[in-house]
Design a protein around this motif. Structure first.
Motif, PDB file in Angstrom:
ATOM      1  N   MET A   1       0.843  -1.190   0.000  1.00 27.13           N
ATOM      2  CA  MET A   1       0.000   0.000   0.000  1.00 27.13           C
ATOM      3  C   MET A   1       0.879   1.241   0.000  1.00 27.13           C
ATOM      4  SD  MET A   1      -1.499   0.101   3.909  1.00 27.13           S
ATOM      5  CE  MET A   1      -0.530  -0.435   5.301  1.00 27.13           C
ATOM      6  N   TYR A   2       0.317   2.348  -0.453  1.00 28.99           N
ATOM      7  CA  TYR A   2       1.050   3.605  -0.476  1.00 28.99           C
ATOM      8  C   TYR A   2       1.107   4.176   0.940  1.00 28.99           C
ATOM      9  CZ  TYR A   2       1.958   8.569  -0.939  1.00 28.99           C
ATOM     10  OH  TYR A   2       2.474   9.827  -0.777  1.00 28.99           O
ATOM     11  N   ILE A   3       2.325   4.385   1.447  1.00 32.19           N
ATOM     12  CA  ILE A   3       2.504   4.963   2.778  1.00 32.19           C
ATOM     13  C   ILE A   3       3.618   6.007   2.703  1.00 32.19           C
ATOM     14  CG2 ILE A   3       2.790   4.494   5.240  1.00 32.19           C
ATOM     15  CD1 ILE A   3       2.568   1.498   4.570  1.00 32.19           C
ATOM     16  N   PRO A   4       3.313   7.288   2.866  1.00 36.45           N
ATOM     17  CA  PRO A   4       4.383   8.281   2.937  1.00 36.45           C
ATOM     18  C   PRO A   4       5.359   7.924   4.059  1.00 36.45           C
ATOM     19  CG  PRO A   4       2.256   9.353   2.708  1.00 36.45           C
ATOM     20  CD  PRO A   4       1.975   7.897   2.946  1.00 36.45           C
ATOM     21  N   LYS A   5       6.635   8.231   3.859  1.00 34.66           N
ATOM     22  CA  LYS A   5       7.679   7.811   4.793  1.00 34.66           C
ATOM     23  C   LYS A   5       7.386   8.233   6.228  1.00 34.66           C
ATOM     24  CE  LYS A   5      12.697   7.682   5.339  1.00 34.66           C
ATOM     25  NZ  LYS A   5      14.004   8.087   4.771  1.00 34.66           N
ATOM     26  N   ALA A   6       6.819   9.424   6.412  1.00 33.78           N
ATOM     27  CA  ALA A   6       6.554   9.927   7.766  1.00 33.78           C
ATOM     28  C   ALA A   6       5.544   9.073   8.525  1.00 33.78           C
ATOM     29  CB  ALA A   6       6.055  11.369   7.696  1.00 33.78           C
ATOM     30  N   PHE A   7       4.741   8.314   7.787  1.00 35.15           N
ATOM     31  CA  PHE A   7       3.669   7.546   8.422  1.00 35.15           C
ATOM     32  C   PHE A   7       3.901   6.036   8.381  1.00 35.15           C
ATOM     33  CE2 PHE A   7       1.315  11.288   6.418  1.00 35.15           C
ATOM     34  CZ  PHE A   7       1.485  12.088   7.536  1.00 35.15           C
ATOM     35  N   GLN A   8       5.068   5.605   7.978  1.00 37.06           N
ATOM     36  CA  GLN A   8       5.357   4.172   7.917  1.00 37.06           C
ATOM     37  C   GLN A   8       5.575   3.603   9.315  1.00 37.06           C
ATOM     38  OE1 GLN A   8       8.699   3.623   5.317  1.00 37.06           O
ATOM     39  NE2 GLN A   8       7.602   4.304   3.492  1.00 37.06           N
ATOM     40  N   GLU A   9       4.919   2.481   9.602  1.00 34.93           N
ATOM     41  CA  GLU A   9       5.153   1.726  10.836  1.00 34.93           C
ATOM     42  C   GLU A   9       5.966   0.507  10.442  1.00 34.93           C
ATOM     43  OE1 GLU A   9       5.821   1.131  14.129  1.00 34.93           O
ATOM     44  OE2 GLU A   9       3.924   2.198  14.433  1.00 34.93           O
ATOM     45  N   THR A  10       7.201   0.408  10.945  1.00 33.94           N
ATOM     46  CA  THR A  10       8.101  -0.646  10.476  1.00 33.94           C
ATOM     47  C   THR A  10       8.475  -1.670  11.538  1.00 33.94           C
ATOM     48  OG1 THR A  10      10.017   0.764  10.938  1.00 33.94           O
ATOM     49  CG2 THR A  10       9.098   0.852   8.704  1.00 33.94           C
TER      50      THR A  10
END
Length: 210
Positions: free
Chosen positions: A1-10
């Motif tokens: 899915m599209y996730i901007p870097k600031a909102f990625q949970e890794t």
């Protein structure tokens, strides 16, 4: 899915716990005609014989989606958490409205379970959810003949976890003043989703108060 870097949970452990806490998911596969098929259903996160996590669930045999799952079918499982509209009036500057949310997606391959595997899974699933009942029941409290008869109406399956992605869009790109304003406004909506979202935002930024 599209996730901007600031909102990625890794963090993998965080993502897996999110699935445990929000286990009612959406299973999406593609039919032989190329048309997507989706079913809302509980999906349990359990280890396989090698200790690797997998998703396990079951479909009604009347649901044609199950006929695809014995072919190592590529599948997408979607899990959603609290979410809410964020009004642009909550900022101290001109901006557009948006939506904050928590979500996890898994892609993997499917496999149908044997009858014995299905029975073992049903025992685990029932015990897990009956733990919160005033008068819990169990698969063992039913006759084996009855359970086997009811099992003829379902098809259980697993999904391997080939990719695991998480989005935590929680206004991380806002300064403390605007972040606090969003939290306060969410808490005042009276909406359970918005209130849960505010709690998550507070937990992730200790400088913010409830």
């Amino acid at each position: 899915m599209y996730i901007p870097k600031a909102f990625q949970e890794t963090d993998r452990d965080t993502l897996l716990q999110f699935i445990r806490d929000n286990s009612f998911g959406l299973l999406v596969t593609t039919g032989n005609d190329g048309v997507p098929i989706a079913t809302h259903l509980p999906l349990e996160l359990l280890p396989d014989t090698d200790g690797q996590f997998q998703l396990i669930g079951h479909l009604a045999k009347a649901n044609p989606q199950w006929k695809l799952l014995g072919q190592a079918t590529p599948a997408l499982a979607i899990f959603s958490g609290p979410h809410s509209y964020i009004s642009s009036s909550w900022y101290d500057h001109v901006n557009v409205p948006t939506w904050n949310y928590l979500a996890v997606q898994i892609t993997g391959r499917t496999r149908l379970l044997t009858d014995d595997e299905t029975l073992a899974f049903l025992r685990q699933q029932v015990d897990k959810h009956e733990a919160f009942s005033k008068h819990p029941i169990s698969v063992e409290s039913m006759t084996e003949e009855y359970v086997r008869k009811e099992m003829r109406g379902i098809v259980a399956f697993t999904i391997s976890i080939d990719t695991l992605q998480g989005a935590a869009k929680l206004s991380q790109n806002r300064d403390d003043k605007n972040y606090q304003s969003i939290v306060s406004e969410l808490q005042q909506t009276g909406n359970p989703n918005a209130i849960e979202l505010a709690k998550e935002m507070v937990a992730r930024r200790p400088t913010i108060t409830e």
